[in-house]
Design a protein around this motif. Sequence first.
Motif, PDB file in Angstrom:
ATOM      1  N   TYR A  32       0.853  -1.191   0.000  1.00  0.00           N
ATOM      2  CA  TYR A  32       0.000   0.000   0.000  1.00  0.00           C
ATOM      3  C   TYR A  32       0.884   1.235   0.000  1.00  0.00           C
ATOM      4  O   TYR A  32       1.820   1.340   0.797  1.00  0.00           O
ATOM      5  N   TYR A  36       0.680  12.019   0.562  1.00  0.00           N
ATOM      6  CA  TYR A  36       0.054  13.039   1.376  1.00  0.00           C
ATOM      7  C   TYR A  36       0.578  14.419   0.980  1.00  0.00           C
ATOM      8  O   TYR A  36       1.743  14.577   0.603  1.00  0.00           O
ATOM      9  N   GLN A  38       0.982  18.320   2.566  1.00  0.00           N
ATOM     10  CA  GLN A  38       0.960  19.067   3.815  1.00  0.00           C
ATOM     11  C   GLN A  38       1.268  20.527   3.555  1.00  0.00           C
ATOM     12  O   GLN A  38       2.373  20.866   3.123  1.00  0.00           O
ATOM     13  N   PRO A  44      -1.094  16.662   7.449  1.00  0.00           N
ATOM     14  CA  PRO A  44      -1.016  15.989   6.142  1.00  0.00           C
ATOM     15  C   PRO A  44      -2.396  15.489   5.723  1.00  0.00           C
ATOM     16  O   PRO A  44      -3.173  15.017   6.551  1.00  0.00           O
ATOM     17  N   LEU A  46      -4.366  13.065   2.711  1.00  0.00           N
ATOM     18  CA  LEU A  46      -4.211  12.091   1.631  1.00  0.00           C
ATOM     19  C   LEU A  46      -4.704  12.677   0.319  1.00  0.00           C
ATOM     20  O   LEU A  46      -5.796  13.240   0.253  1.00  0.00           O
ATOM     21  N   PHE A  89       4.514  14.030   0.718  1.00  0.00           N
ATOM     22  CA  PHE A  89       5.159  12.856   1.313  1.00  0.00           C
ATOM     23  C   PHE A  89       4.628  11.586   0.662  1.00  0.00           C
ATOM     24  O   PHE A  89       3.422  11.431   0.496  1.00  0.00           O
ATOM     25  N   THR A  93       3.911   0.633   3.108  1.00  0.00           N
ATOM     26  CA  THR A  93       3.699  -0.252   4.248  1.00  0.00           C
ATOM     27  C   THR A  93       4.943  -1.088   4.516  1.00  0.00           C
ATOM     28  O   THR A  93       5.721  -1.387   3.620  1.00  0.00           O
ATOM     29  N   LYS A 105       2.809  -1.207   9.320  1.00  0.00           N
ATOM     30  CA  LYS A 105       2.808   0.219   9.601  1.00  0.00           C
ATOM     31  C   LYS A 105       3.279   0.950   8.363  1.00  0.00           C
ATOM     32  O   LYS A 105       3.761   0.335   7.422  1.00  0.00           O
ATOM     33  N   LEU A 106       3.112   2.259   8.355  1.00  0.00           N
ATOM     34  CA  LEU A 106       3.574   3.082   7.238  1.00  0.00           C
ATOM     35  C   LEU A 106       4.938   3.679   7.551  1.00  0.00           C
ATOM     36  O   LEU A 106       5.178   4.131   8.667  1.00  0.00           O
ATOM     37  N   PHE A 108       7.359   6.718   6.041  1.00  0.00           N
ATOM     38  CA  PHE A 108       7.243   7.887   5.177  1.00  0.00           C
ATOM     39  C   PHE A 108       8.588   8.275   4.571  1.00  0.00           C
ATOM     40  O   PHE A 108       9.657   8.072   5.173  1.00  0.00           O
ATOM     41  N   GLY A 109       8.527   8.843   3.371  1.00  0.00           N
ATOM     42  CA  GLY A 109       9.694   9.471   2.780  1.00  0.00           C
ATOM     43  C   GLY A 109       9.980  10.803   3.462  1.00  0.00           C
ATOM     44  O   GLY A 109       9.214  11.264   4.304  1.00  0.00           O
ATOM     45  N   GLN A 110      11.078  11.430   3.046  1.00  0.00           N
ATOM     46  CA  GLN A 110      11.543  12.641   3.725  1.00  0.00           C
ATOM     47  C   GLN A 110      10.790  13.892   3.301  1.00  0.00           C
ATOM     48  O   GLN A 110      10.916  14.947   3.916  1.00  0.00           O
ATOM     49  N   GLY A 111      10.020  13.800   2.240  1.00  0.00           N
ATOM     50  CA  GLY A 111       9.217  14.936   1.791  1.00  0.00           C
ATOM     51  C   GLY A 111       9.847  15.702   0.636  1.00  0.00           C
ATOM     52  O   GLY A 111      11.072  15.748   0.488  1.00  0.00           O
TER      53      GLY A 111
ATOM     54  N   TYR B  35       3.162  10.322  15.455  1.00  0.00           N
ATOM     55  CA  TYR B  35       4.335  10.649  14.657  1.00  0.00           C
ATOM     56  C   TYR B  35       4.988  11.916  15.197  1.00  0.00           C
ATOM     57  O   TYR B  35       4.326  12.796  15.734  1.00  0.00           O
ATOM     58  N   GLN B  41      11.815  17.617   7.705  1.00  0.00           N
ATOM     59  CA  GLN B  41      11.937  16.172   7.696  1.00  0.00           C
ATOM     60  C   GLN B  41      10.576  15.508   7.558  1.00  0.00           C
ATOM     61  O   GLN B  41       9.535  16.134   7.691  1.00  0.00           O
ATOM     62  N   GLY B  42      10.617  14.226   7.306  1.00  0.00           N
ATOM     63  CA  GLY B  42       9.387  13.454   7.176  1.00  0.00           C
ATOM     64  C   GLY B  42       8.793  13.101   8.528  1.00  0.00           C
ATOM     65  O   GLY B  42       9.202  13.617   9.568  1.00  0.00           O
ATOM     66  N   LEU B  43       7.825  12.225   8.479  1.00  0.00           N
ATOM     67  CA  LEU B  43       7.132  11.781   9.690  1.00  0.00           C
ATOM     68  C   LEU B  43       7.792  10.518  10.215  1.00  0.00           C
ATOM     69  O   LEU B  43       7.949   9.544   9.472  1.00  0.00           O
ATOM     70  N   TYR B  48       2.366   3.001  17.952  1.00  0.00           N
ATOM     71  CA  TYR B  48       1.091   2.773  17.310  1.00  0.00           C
ATOM     72  C   TYR B  48       0.312   1.697  18.047  1.00  0.00           C
ATOM     73  O   TYR B  48       0.896   0.852  18.725  1.00  0.00           O
ATOM     74  N   PRO B  99      -2.335  -1.467   7.527  1.00  0.00           N
ATOM     75  CA  PRO B  99      -2.063  -0.126   7.000  1.00  0.00           C
ATOM     76  C   PRO B  99      -2.996   0.225   5.856  1.00  0.00           C
ATOM     77  O   PRO B  99      -3.137  -0.519   4.918  1.00  0.00           O
ATOM     78  N   GLN B 102      -4.585   6.770   6.502  1.00  0.00           N
ATOM     79  CA  GLN B 102      -4.496   7.327   7.842  1.00  0.00           C
ATOM     80  C   GLN B 102      -4.983   8.762   7.805  1.00  0.00           C
ATOM     81  O   GLN B 102      -4.628   9.533   6.910  1.00  0.00           O
ATOM     82  N   PHE B 104      -5.137  12.334   9.801  1.00  0.00           N
ATOM     83  CA  PHE B 104      -4.318  13.027  10.788  1.00  0.00           C
ATOM     84  C   PHE B 104      -5.097  14.068  11.573  1.00  0.00           C
ATOM     85  O   PHE B 104      -6.023  14.707  11.064  1.00  0.00           O
TER      86      PHE B 104
END
Lengths: 118, 113
Positions: A32, A36, A38, A44, A46, A89, A93, A105-106, A108-111, B35, B41-43, B48, B99, B102, B104
Amino acid sequence: GENVEQHPSTLSVQEGDSAVIKCTYSDSASNYFPWYKQELGKRPQLIIDIRSNVGEKKDQRIAVTLNKTAKHFSLHITETQPEDSAVYFCAATSYPNAGGTSYGKLTFGQGTILTVHP
Amino acid sequence: DGGITQSPKYLFRKEGQNVTLSCEQNLNHDAMYWYRQDPGQGLRLIYYSQIVNDFQKGDIAEGYSVSREKKESFPLTVTSAQKNPTAFYLCASSPRPDPETQYFGPGTRLLVL
């Protein structure tokens, strides 16, 4: 564990141009992949997601492509507008206990900071 | 995501103090997440919980603690052991444990005095 790399870290385009953001992931069990958006100081939200049984998904000006063999997926925004300016972002999974009963869990990339100039 | 609330919006912590961030959802979601977001930076996942009375450590759990006594609530405590707590903290929830999308909350910005 899962490692998600996102490029570029910043992207500047002119209004009306296309923007492409790419992500790679390491966990072959990932199934998955959400994206996102932000805005500054906000939560953030979706904008599009894709599952591993699909290669491409489109929603108006936004599309996502997935290459499971190469373990990468990309966000494509066409006809960009100034209101598209934000941080984007990607996520994938991951399953901490391979072969176990733990839910995933998810990661995330650094953005990517996208700036669309009028 | 309007069904997820976080409080307070801003929180100030003194050295050696424990502080608790609130996260509530009325979406009847099974899973909840915390998070941490640092500038540029990212999350990063702290903790959880996929069902009530159960939770797992994320990638950066040291210096934090959580509880999940009710489905609607997932408070995060930043303990004095967390030496660099200044960050934007985001809570999220998803309908089922696996997953998927999500949603927020609006976030809590924690600052150290």
